[in-house]
Design an enzyme around this catalytic site. Structure first.
Site, PDB file in Angstrom:
ATOM      1  N   GLY A  72      -6.582  -2.533  -4.744  1.00  0.00           N
ATOM      2  CA  GLY A  72      -5.384  -2.742  -4.434  1.00  0.00           C
ATOM      3  C   GLY A  72      -5.281  -3.027  -2.899  1.00  0.00           C
ATOM      4  O   GLY A  72      -4.576  -3.861  -2.594  1.00  0.00           O
ATOM      5  N   THR A  73      -5.775  -2.006  -2.208  1.00  0.00           N
ATOM      6  CA  THR A  73      -5.643  -1.976  -0.753  1.00  0.00           C
ATOM      7  C   THR A  73      -6.277  -3.276  -0.181  1.00  0.00           C
ATOM      8  O   THR A  73      -5.640  -4.000   0.759  1.00  0.00           O
ATOM      9  CB  THR A  73      -6.401  -0.507  -0.078  1.00  0.00           C
ATOM     10  N   ASN A 170       6.125   2.360  -5.382  1.00  0.00           N
ATOM     11  CA  ASN A 170       5.524   3.374  -6.075  1.00  0.00           C
ATOM     12  C   ASN A 170       5.990   4.762  -5.758  1.00  0.00           C
ATOM     13  O   ASN A 170       5.821   5.809  -6.647  1.00  0.00           O
ATOM     14  CB  ASN A 170       3.943   3.405  -5.276  1.00  0.00           C
ATOM     15  N   GLN A 208       2.459  -1.586  -9.111  1.00  0.00           N
ATOM     16  CA  GLN A 208       2.909  -0.747  -9.766  1.00  0.00           C
ATOM     17  C   GLN A 208       3.955  -1.366 -10.869  1.00  0.00           C
ATOM     18  O   GLN A 208       4.244  -0.879 -11.941  1.00  0.00           O
ATOM     19  CB  GLN A 208       4.156   0.088  -8.985  1.00  0.00           C
ATOM     20  N   THR A 266     -21.978  -8.554  -4.187  1.00  0.00           N
ATOM     21  CA  THR A 266     -22.267  -8.748  -5.440  1.00  0.00           C
ATOM     22  C   THR A 266     -21.006  -8.218  -6.517  1.00  0.00           C
ATOM     23  O   THR A 266     -20.521  -7.150  -6.004  1.00  0.00           O
ATOM     24  CB  THR A 266     -23.560  -7.807  -5.847  1.00  0.00           C
ATOM     25  N   CYS A 354      -0.945   9.358  -1.486  1.00  0.00           N
ATOM     26  CA  CYS A 354      -1.345   9.274  -0.047  1.00  0.00           C
ATOM     27  C   CYS A 354      -0.655  10.037   1.124  1.00  0.00           C
ATOM     28  O   CYS A 354      -1.578  10.355   1.736  1.00  0.00           O
ATOM     29  CB  CYS A 354      -1.221   7.710   0.288  1.00  0.00           C
TER      30      CYS A 354
HETATM   31  C1  LIG Z   1      -1.887   2.374  -5.420  1.00  0.00           C
HETATM   32  C2  LIG Z   1      -1.501   1.308  -4.858  1.00  0.00           C
HETATM   33  C3  LIG Z   1      -1.882   0.504  -3.770  1.00  0.00           C
HETATM   34  C4  LIG Z   1      -3.459   0.899  -3.415  1.00  0.00           C
HETATM   35  O1  LIG Z   1      -4.395   0.495  -4.342  1.00  0.00           O
HETATM   36  P1  LIG Z   1      -5.708   0.897  -4.427  1.00  0.00           P
HETATM   37  O2  LIG Z   1      -6.302   0.198  -5.610  1.00  0.00           O
HETATM   38  O3  LIG Z   1      -5.684   2.405  -4.477  1.00  0.00           O
HETATM   39  O4  LIG Z   1      -6.489   0.350  -3.249  1.00  0.00           O
HETATM   40  C5  LIG Z   1      -1.309  -0.300  -3.145  1.00  0.00           C
HETATM   41  N1  LIG Z   1       0.008  -0.544  -3.358  1.00  0.00           N
HETATM   42  C6  LIG Z   1       0.832   0.038  -4.224  1.00  0.00           C
HETATM   43  C7  LIG Z   1       2.148  -0.159  -4.547  1.00  0.00           C
HETATM   44  C8  LIG Z   1       0.182   1.081  -5.093  1.00  0.00           C
HETATM   45  O5  LIG Z   1       0.848   1.841  -6.068  1.00  0.00           O
END
Ligand SMILES: *Cc1c(COP(=O)(O)O)cnc(C)c1O
Length: 413
Positions: A72-73, A170, A208, A266, A354
């Site tokens: 997600g990041t 989140n 989320q 990859t 985090c």
């Molecule tokens: C967990 C989360 C992320 C980060 O996702 P990762 O897969 O851990 O990098 C970003 N935004 C929100 C709202 C999240 O809950």
């Protein structure tokens, strides 16, 4: 091992056994590189294409609008730096504008901050010529955590290249008015004779929301949307970015041509297959599961607020994720509470996984207008598909005892 009750699904979820099974053939048997021309490569390529189609259809997009990323990041970063790198060269003498909110995940907030810093020296002086710089506006939210759309309307300017508003928060679960925000941006573009493939573009971190809410990008009115696997019973380190056809992104990582050059390297085929399967399962069950789990959540919230004096719900009471309960318990430090609950067999967290390693107050709770102290006294319970009423009953039994103990300790100190 003693029974554990997991109430931290907003931090991450376990892998769905069905997802694990779908991934299984791609570790050892069909291990090929999707870019290879031989049969092994073909098998992997087929799985990649199928997964892309599945993901696309779940959000009403085209397969070529999906870019698989490693989490997600990375998806948030690609949206923000991708647009910033491609569209900052506007015919204007002013810095490019980015509009986001005060309650975003750090994947969005810190990316915006980097762009801001790139543009300015620590003393505030412009480092770059104005037209190459960036200026970020952080929209306020209401006491209940909903973004102020009047501020969005005011903040939009000819220099704006990107608006990024998360779908659901989140930490305290507030669901944001995405389609209403989209309409404001659309109207702004109309008034300024801007075509749909001209900035400003609209991005949402929907990570989320993906397990419970409608993800149709057209109904939401999004140009870019981020989703990951680790919050929807899929693999960790997997995600995707939806980017509207024709919207150009500057690559953030440089290398081969995978994912149209936007996520070179990859492909993690097993991970991608797992992400698609996980997303398919949660989207198929979302209405039923949202109903079940919001019932449990309300039972939890009512129980805690009733049994524990001086406890308050954070975030909107109705416009909130079905699985989120974020509660301030005055006079009880969140971190201590987590550790005592952990010892009693319950896993939950302070605002976000985090920030819990640091004692920084949560930027999200502060944005609700609460004090630093209230922020340190907040805990988040986030439910998931294995939770039952008996789990909540157990929490409601042990939590008041722990709170009483901790309040006595802090009164003595
Ligand atoms: C967990 C989360 C992320 C980060 O996702 P990762 O897969 O851990 O990098 C970003 N935004 C929100 C709202 C999240 O809950």
């Amino acid at each position: 091992m003693a029974k554990r009750i997991y109430l931290d699904h907003a931090a991450t979820t376990y892998l769905d056994p069905e997802v694990k099974m779908a991934m299984e053939p791609y570790w050892e048997k069909n291990f090929g590189n999707p870019s290879s021309l031989h049969q092994e490569g073909m098998e992997a390529r087929k799985a990649l294409n199928t997964s892309r189609k599945i993901v696309a259809s779940l959000i009403a997009a085209n397969p070529d609008e999906i870019i698989f990323t490693n989490g997600g990041t990375e998806s948030d970063n690609l949206a923000i730096f991708g647009v910033a790198g491609q569209y900052s060269d506007l015919e204007t003498e002013f810095p490019s504008g980015i509009i986001t909110t005060k309650i975003e995940h750090h994947a969005v907030l810190n990316s915006c901050e980097v762009l801001e810093k790139r543009a300015r020296l620590p003393d505030g002086q412009a480092r770059l010529p104005a037209k190459q710089g960036f200026e970020v506006s952080y929209l306020n939210v209401s006491k209940e955590g909903i973004v102020d759309l009047k501020e969005l309307k005011k903040a939009l300017a000819k220099e704006t290249i990107l608006v990024s508003i998360m779908y659901a928060n989140n930490e305290m679960g507030a669901i944001q008015p995405i389609s209403e925000a989209a309409k404001i941006i659309r109207d702004f573009k109309k008034q300024n004779n801007l075509a749909s493939l001209q900035p400003p573009f609209f991005h949402s971190d929907a990570i989320q929301a993906a397990g419970y809410l409608d993800m149709n990008v057209h109904r939401l009115g999004l140009d870019l949307m981020s989703v990951n696997g680790s919050k929807i019973y899929g693999p960790k380190g997997m995600g995707f970015l939806y980017a509207k056809r024709g919207l150009k992104l500057a690559p953030v990582i440089h290398g081969g041509g995978q994912e149209r050059g936007l996520r070179p390297g990859t492909e993690n085929v097993a991970g991608i297959v797992g992400l698609a399967k996980a997303f398919e399962i949660v989207q198929k069950n979302k209405e039923k599961e949202a109903k079940r789990i919001s019932g449990l959540r309300d039972y939890l919230i009512k129980g805690v607020l009733k049994k524990i004096p001086r406890s308050f719900l954070n975030g909107h009471p109705i416009l909130r994720l079905p699985n989120n309960a974020n509660i301030t318990i005055s006079g009880v430090e969140g971190e201590s509470l987590i550790l005592y609950l952990d010892a009693a067999g319950i896993a939950c967290s302070t605002g976000s996984a985090c920030t819990s390693q640091s004692l920084e107050p949560s930027h999200v709770i502060l944005a609700l207008g609460k004090s630093k102290e209230a922020s340190h006294c907040s805990v988040r319970f986030s439910l998931g598909k294995k939770n039952k009423k008996s789990d909540i009953d157990y929490l409601l039994k042990v939590l008041p005892e722990i709170v009483k103990k901790l309040r006595t300790i802090s009164a003595v100190k």
